[in-house]
Motif scaffolding. Structure first.
Motif, short mmCIF file in Angstrom:
data_model
loop_
_atom_site.label_atom_id
_atom_site.label_comp_id
_atom_site.label_asym_id
_atom_site.label_seq_id
_atom_site.Cartn_x
_atom_site.Cartn_y
_atom_site.Cartn_z
N GLN A 12 -18.08 10.41 38.81
CA GLN A 12 -19.02 10.82 37.77
C GLN A 12 -18.37 10.75 36.39
N THR A 13 -17.10 11.13 36.33
CA THR A 13 -16.37 11.04 35.06
C THR A 13 -16.29 9.60 34.59
N GLY A 14 -15.99 8.69 35.52
CA GLY A 14 -15.93 7.28 35.16
C GLY A 14 -17.26 6.74 34.68
N LEU A 15 -18.35 7.17 35.34
CA LEU A 15 -19.67 6.70 34.94
C LEU A 15 -20.07 7.24 33.57
N LEU A 16 -19.56 8.41 33.22
CA LEU A 16 -19.84 8.95 31.89
C LEU A 16 -19.26 8.05 30.80
N MET A 17 -18.21 7.30 31.15
CA MET A 17 -17.58 6.39 30.18
C MET A 17 -18.29 5.03 30.11
N LEU A 18 -19.32 4.83 30.95
CA LEU A 18 -19.99 3.53 30.99
C LEU A 18 -20.58 3.12 29.64
N PRO A 19 -21.19 4.03 28.87
CA PRO A 19 -21.69 3.61 27.55
C PRO A 19 -20.59 3.08 26.64
N LEU A 20 -19.38 3.64 26.74
CA LEU A 20 -18.27 3.13 25.94
C LEU A 20 -17.97 1.69 26.33
N ALA A 21 -18.02 1.41 27.66
CA ALA A 21 -17.77 0.05 28.13
C ALA A 21 -18.85 -0.91 27.66
N LEU A 22 -20.10 -0.48 27.75
CA LEU A 22 -21.20 -1.34 27.33
C LEU A 22 -21.14 -1.63 25.83
N ALA A 23 -20.80 -0.62 25.05
CA ALA A 23 -20.69 -0.84 23.61
C ALA A 23 -19.58 -1.83 23.29
#
Length: 517
Positions: free
Chosen positions: A315-326
């Protein structure tokens, strides 16, 4: 004045035709060594738990597990770039990947924090030979008019790796033991080496510099002493301790000796003449400061999401997904924004956006809505993309093409040093503020265990777990409150550092294309 010779292609036609495939292989090689740092971030809480789940590492040992990799990486980058210039960049890149893969397999089997720290240092040795070679090869397979686009994609790969690392780590930790975050590197390394040998051409600097072993030694010793002193000050919550001050002072003195020696050396590890160019120096400084802020904040944000909010590693990793997409969306497009507004405006704006997102951590509490966190991470990724792409182009195009290895090594040296100091300094600010906030709650504990219990939120929660329901619940709540207060203090420091970078770029970066020497 532009001459026909300047416009003539300088890349062989056979290489030019496969340049995008070469870039893909280079990005695979690059991303695995960059991803390894961010993939570890999501695993630090697991590694801090006692065996058999983890290794029972303290916060200081966790910082060293990250920084042993980073400091060896940073200390050897420039010499690794010179070796690539001299021996052949593809040869050095393949050798670095091989060392990195073997060390990753050993790190996965570590039986103690000390073993993990040692094997991480060996991984840093391999990574030091990978990163500068990727950018140097890129500069030799793309013509100048395509270099900004290629560097933008390359910079996007760096940012994307930093962002997807936590997601990958979360998936692995949900299904396997903590060592899987290192073992996953091995098959990727095997594939990358095969593709490197098949697709990537070799290249050298026709006038390579000489290796400077004494300069490299001074760099590593100075950085290790400085970082050790900073981390130790945080562990003791006392930066006035004579031992801490002596260690930090010794580190600064050794680094000062390094600069003095390099200025007078006829074959310096780092050519100080590059820094006479204010544009080059400003771009390097911006990279160091943004990674100082970003890596420090990334380190403590994992404890916020997992220890305070109770999210799993995945869940922590998925929270960082917007950073990856940006990162993925903006990195390759940032060059178009630069074309319209110039290097100074775009980089300064990116740093100010990063400062604002770090300051937004002041809004994070026990029950901050997830959408607020996601917006903050997305904007942080957008800001980083608009710093990394233009500064990478400025650095690479300020120096001559044949010095691509040196320019890449310098850029990444300051990136890694900035990140290491960010983890050390902001980690120590976090430790000191946390200990100050929790010490009253630990007053009833035996003196021998009080210091260890206050070293991190995980240590305090472990003590709370061994207490009765009432006392344990009260202590756990106090630990989370103290951590939030400490995180807010640390976020302000990070925001201030990013804002300082914005001032530097506003004053010294060019509005338009830098002039190559």
């Amino acid at each position: 004045m532009t001459t026909p010779a300047d416009l003539a292609p300088r890349v062989p036609e056979a290489v030019h035709r496969r340049r995008w495939a070469v870039l893909g292989v280079l990005m695979l090689s690059l991303m695995i060594v960059v991803l390894d740092n961010s993939i570890l971030n999501v695993a630090v809480r697991t590694i801090s738990t006692p065996a058999p789940t983890g290794l029972g590492a303290t916060q200081g040992e966790l910082e060293w597990a990250i920084n042993s990799y980073t400091l060896v990486f940073a200390g050897l980058l420039f010499s690794a770039g010179l070796l690539g210039d001299r021996l052949g960049r593809r040869k050095v890149l393949v050798a670095g990947m091989l060392v990195f893969g073997i060390a990753s397999a050993l790190a996965a089997q570590s039986g103690s924090p000390a073993e993990l720290i040692a094997f991480r240092a060996v991984m840093g040795l391999g990574a030091a030979f990978v990163m500068p070679a990727t950018l140097a090869i890129l500069m030799n397979v793309f013509e100048r008019d395509e270099q900004p686009k290629a560097i933008g994609i390359w910079a996007g790969g760096v940012g994307l790796a930093i962002a997807i690392g936590p997601i990958t780590g979360g998936v692995l930790l949900d299904h396997f033991w903590w060592g899987s975050v290192f073992l996953v590197n091995v098959p990727i390394v095997v594939v990358a080496i095969a593709l490197l040998l098949f697709l990537v051409p070799d290249s050298r600097d026709p006038a390579p510099g000489r290796i400077d072993p004494f300069g490299v030694l001074l760099t590593v010793v100075g950085l290790v002493l400085l970082v050790y002193g900073i981390i130790e000050g945080g562990e003791r919550a006392d930066f006035t301790d004579p031992g801490v001050l002596a260690t930090i002072g010794a580190g600064v003195a050794v680094l000062g000796l390094f600069v003095w020696y390099e200025i007078r050396s006829d074959h310096p590890a780092i050519d100080m003449r590059y820094f006479r160019d204010k544009v080059f120096s400003a771009a390097i400084t911006a990279i160091a400061l943004v990674f100082f802020a970003l890596m420090g904040v990334t380190f403590f944000s994992v404890f916020y999401t997992q220890s305070v909010r109770g999210y799993s590693p995945l869940q922590t990793g998925l929270l960082m997904l917007p950073l990856a997409l940006a990162q993925l969306f903006f990195a390759a497009r940032a060059r178009h924004v630069v074309d319209r507004f110039g290097y100074r405006a775009v980089t300064t704006g990116g740093l100010l956006l990063i400062a604002a997102t770090l300051a937004a951590f002041l809004l994070f509490d026990h029950d901050t809505p997830v959408w607020v966190m996601e917006v903050v991470f997305f904007l942080m990724g957008a800001g980083m993309a608009h710093v990394m792409t233009p500064t990478s182009v400025v650095i690479m195009q300020t120096l001559p093409r044949e010095k691509a290895g040196s320019a890449s090594a310098l850029s990444n040296t300051f990136r890694q040093v900035g990140g290491a100091l960010g983890i050390a300094v902001l980690g120590s600010v976090l430790s000191t503020a946390y200990r100050s906030g929790i010490e009253d709650e630990l007053a009833s504990l035996p003196e021998g265990s009080r210091h260890a219990a206050g070293s991190s939120i995980e240590a305090t929660l472990a003590v709370a777990g061994r207490m009765g329901a009432d006392g344990g619940s009260s202590l756990a709540g106090a630990a989370r409150d103290a951590f939030l207060d400490a995180m807010h203090v640390t976020a302000v420091w990070g925001a201030g550092i990013a804002a300082l970078g914005a001032v530097v770029t506003l004053l010294f970066l060019p509005g338009r294309t830098p002039t190559r020497r």
